[in-house]
Design an enzyme around this catalytic site. Structure first.
Site, PDB file in Angstrom:
ATOM      1  N   HIS A  93       0.297   7.710  -7.981  1.00 18.70           N
ATOM      2  CA  HIS A  93       1.485   6.988  -8.443  1.00 18.70           C
ATOM      3  C   HIS A  93       1.162   6.133  -9.665  1.00 18.70           C
ATOM      4  O   HIS A  93       1.927   6.107 -10.628  1.00 18.70           O
ATOM      5  CB  HIS A  93       2.049   6.086  -7.346  1.00 18.70           C
ATOM      6  CG  HIS A  93       2.839   6.810  -6.309  1.00 18.70           C
ATOM      7  ND1 HIS A  93       3.832   7.716  -6.610  1.00 18.70           N
ATOM      8  CD2 HIS A  93       2.782   6.750  -4.958  1.00 18.70           C
ATOM      9  CE1 HIS A  93       4.360   8.183  -5.491  1.00 18.70           C
ATOM     10  NE2 HIS A  93       3.734   7.611  -4.480  1.00 18.70           N
ATOM     11  N   HIS A 106       4.670  -0.359  -4.013  1.00 16.80           N
ATOM     12  CA  HIS A 106       5.108   1.004  -3.738  1.00 16.80           C
ATOM     13  C   HIS A 106       6.497   1.054  -3.141  1.00 16.80           C
ATOM     14  O   HIS A 106       7.350   1.796  -3.594  1.00 16.80           O
ATOM     15  CB  HIS A 106       4.112   1.693  -2.804  1.00 16.80           C
ATOM     16  CG  HIS A 106       4.456   3.121  -2.544  1.00 16.80           C
ATOM     17  ND1 HIS A 106       5.375   3.506  -1.591  1.00 16.80           N
ATOM     18  CD2 HIS A 106       4.028   4.255  -3.134  1.00 16.80           C
ATOM     19  CE1 HIS A 106       5.493   4.824  -1.609  1.00 16.80           C
ATOM     20  NE2 HIS A 106       4.682   5.305  -2.527  1.00 16.80           N
ATOM     21  N   GLY A 139      -4.121   5.284  -7.437  1.00 16.07           N
ATOM     22  CA  GLY A 139      -3.799   6.616  -6.923  1.00 16.07           C
ATOM     23  C   GLY A 139      -2.879   7.352  -7.888  1.00 16.07           C
ATOM     24  O   GLY A 139      -2.652   6.920  -9.017  1.00 16.07           O
TER      25      GLY A 139
END
Length: 122
Positions: free
Chosen positions: A77, A11, A75
């Site tokens: 993303h 991330h 998730g």
């Protein structure tokens, strides 16, 4: 000849220390799989980006790149942003075969490693 490579995709974070486990992971990869190129890449807040990592691997001769999302789960993303980024990279690097794995946190062996880690603390 196909030259395979891996991108460990995380991330990203504002705190540069967050990156340290990723750097260790890439170092471990290189030690255990020295014939397979590896790059780190981050979705946001850190460099290199996915495009920059794939560009670096392509420049170094990679023709197949597997992107490994180092996320605990799928998730928003990974469900929404990641496919768009991957598609954009495929358009920019048509000579590179891009593929991906599920998020590492969805793998049974990874989950078991977390259980084992916790059990060692007891």
């Amino acid at each position: 000849m196909n030259t395979k490579a891996v991108v460990l995709f995380g991330h990203g974070a504002r705190d540069t220390r967050w990156r340290e486990p990723f750097d260790r992971l890439a170092t471990l990869w290189k030690a255990q799989h020295p014939k397979v190129m590896v790059e780190l890449a981050f979705l946001e807040l850190m460099q290199p980006s996915l495009e920059e990592a794939i560009s670096s691997l392509w420049t170094a001769g990679a023709t197949e790149v597997v992107v490994v999302p180092v996320f605990f789960g799928q998730g928003g993303h990974l469900r929404n942003d990641f496919p768009v980024l991957l598609s954009s990279c495929q358009e920019k690097f048509p000579g590179v075969k891009l593929s991906t794995t599920p998020a590492v946190g969805e793998d049974g062996a990874v989950l078991q490693a977390i259980i084992d880690f916790g059990a060692r603390a007891l």
